[in-house]
Design a protein around this motif. Structure first.
Motif, PDB file in Angstrom:
ATOM      1  N   PHE A 161       0.827  -1.204   0.000  1.00 21.16           N
ATOM      2  CA  PHE A 161       0.000   0.000   0.000  1.00 21.16           C
ATOM      3  C   PHE A 161       0.861   1.255   0.000  1.00 21.16           C
ATOM      4  O   PHE A 161       2.019   1.245   0.439  1.00 21.16           O
ATOM      5  N   ALA A 162       0.287   2.338  -0.539  1.00 25.85           N
ATOM      6  CA  ALA A 162       0.896   3.658  -0.442  1.00 25.85           C
ATOM      7  C   ALA A 162       0.561   4.217   0.938  1.00 25.85           C
ATOM      8  O   ALA A 162      -0.601   4.235   1.352  1.00 25.85           O
ATOM      9  N   LYS A 163       1.586   4.680   1.651  1.00 27.54           N
ATOM     10  CA  LYS A 163       1.354   5.125   3.025  1.00 27.54           C
ATOM     11  C   LYS A 163       0.464   6.363   3.090  1.00 27.54           C
ATOM     12  O   LYS A 163      -0.408   6.462   3.963  1.00 27.54           O
ATOM     13  N   ALA A 164       0.692   7.329   2.207  1.00 28.42           N
ATOM     14  CA  ALA A 164      -0.088   8.563   2.241  1.00 28.42           C
ATOM     15  C   ALA A 164      -0.185   9.138   0.830  1.00 28.42           C
ATOM     16  O   ALA A 164       0.814   9.200   0.111  1.00 28.42           O
ATOM     17  N   LEU A 165      -1.390   9.567   0.458  1.00 25.94           N
ATOM     18  CA  LEU A 165      -1.627  10.128  -0.871  1.00 25.94           C
ATOM     19  C   LEU A 165      -2.573  11.319  -0.747  1.00 25.94           C
ATOM     20  O   LEU A 165      -3.446  11.343   0.131  1.00 25.94           O
ATOM     21  N   VAL A 166      -2.393  12.295  -1.617  1.00 24.48           N
ATOM     22  CA  VAL A 166      -3.333  13.407  -1.732  1.00 24.48           C
ATOM     23  C   VAL A 166      -3.709  13.525  -3.205  1.00 24.48           C
ATOM     24  O   VAL A 166      -2.834  13.594  -4.081  1.00 24.48           O
ATOM     25  N   THR A 167      -5.004  13.522  -3.497  1.00 25.69           N
ATOM     26  CA  THR A 167      -5.491  13.584  -4.869  1.00 25.69           C
ATOM     27  C   THR A 167      -6.436  14.758  -5.029  1.00 25.69           C
ATOM     28  O   THR A 167      -7.375  14.930  -4.243  1.00 25.69           O
ATOM     29  N   ARG A 168      -6.193  15.562  -6.043  1.00 22.00           N
ATOM     30  CA  ARG A 168      -7.117  16.642  -6.395  1.00 22.00           C
ATOM     31  C   ARG A 168      -8.180  16.060  -7.314  1.00 22.00           C
ATOM     32  O   ARG A 168      -7.894  15.624  -8.435  1.00 22.00           O
ATOM     33  N   VAL A 169      -9.410  16.019  -6.844  1.00 19.07           N
ATOM     34  CA  VAL A 169     -10.511  15.401  -7.590  1.00 19.07           C
ATOM     35  C   VAL A 169     -11.202  16.468  -8.431  1.00 19.07           C
ATOM     36  O   VAL A 169     -11.594  17.522  -7.917  1.00 19.07           O
ATOM     37  N   THR A 170     -11.384  16.191  -9.699  1.00 13.53           N
ATOM     38  CA  THR A 170     -11.969  17.189 -10.613  1.00 13.53           C
ATOM     39  C   THR A 170     -13.301  16.760 -11.218  1.00 13.53           C
ATOM     40  O   THR A 170     -13.849  17.457 -12.064  1.00 13.53           O
TER      41      THR A 170
END
Length: 232
Positions: A161-170
């Motif tokens: 797994f990726a430990k931490a992610l931030v995604t800008r949702v459009t």
């Protein structure tokens, strides 16, 4: 189960944990407007040494229109994650129909993923159960060796797994938001099935920004008998 001395010598538990780690699995989607509160709770769970927290992004939200904002394809969604959730629902609720956000505790109990009090109760219920399996790790120059002792027929699964992610949702229901997520599952594989002796498997150590966990399941995707993060 009586654990061998060799396995006890390798057995890894987080120093602050007084009870066996419990697996909490959130089934979620970036296209789901009711999911961000559950994902915020998962960010808390990811910091707890008594839990193994995994966030599985499902794919059935990817083709849904949300009015003027249209669709949003979750970049971390997978049909494999959806299949895992549907199998849980068939076993726990008697039907494969799924919903988000759904949280499954140790593969045996389920609830809405944002219901903090109910989730706490389910975790305590599982922490009170006896251990029937154990996971150990040994580090080497080539990676990690996993040892799993469990009843015969148990499946040993590695989850990265990726430990931490931030995604800008459009697009979709969360259009315009930046979603912060923790322990987002990217890959999984079955290391093997326990036979008449403990299962041993060599695996790659986690890469930068990545974590991994080992799950011991009663059968394939059944109740989770043991869960443990890979050592850092």
């Amino acid at each position: 189960m009586r654990l061998t001395a060799a396995l006890l010598a390798l057995f890894v538990l987080p120093a602050a944990a007084e009870t066996r780690p419990v697996a909490v699995e959130l089934f979620t989607s970036q296209g789901c407007s009711s999911c961000p509160p559950a994902e915020a709770l998962m960010r808390e769970f990811a910091k707890r040494p008594d839990l193994v927290a995994l966030e599985w992004h499902v794919d059935y939200w990817d083709d849904l229109h949300a009015g003027a904002t249209g669709k949003w394809k979750d970049p971390f969604s997978s049909p494999d994650h959806t299949r895992r959730q549907r199998a849980y629902n068939a076993a726990l609720r008697g039907r494969p129909g799924a919903y988000t956000p759904q949280l499954v505790v140790d593969g045996t109990l389920e609830t809405v993923g944002s219901q903090r009090a109910e989730i706490a109760r389910l975790i305590e219920t599982r922490q009170a159960t006896d251990e029937t399996a154990a996971i150990a790790f040994a580090s080497g120059a080539d990676g990690l060796t996993v040892t799993a002792e469990a009843p015969e027929g148990a499946t040993v699964r590695l989850v990265r797994f990726a430990k931490a992610l931030v995604t800008r949702v459009t697009g979709g229901e969360n259009a315009g938001q930046s979603l912060a997520e923790a322990h987002v599952v990217r890959r999984q594989e079955v290391l093997g099935v326990v036979g008449g002796r403990p299962l041993l498997a060599a695996v790659r150590a986690p890469a930068a920004g990545e974590g991994c966990a080992v799950l011991v399941e009663d059968g394939d995707g059944g109740p989770i008998l043991a869960a443990q993060y890979c050592p850092k």
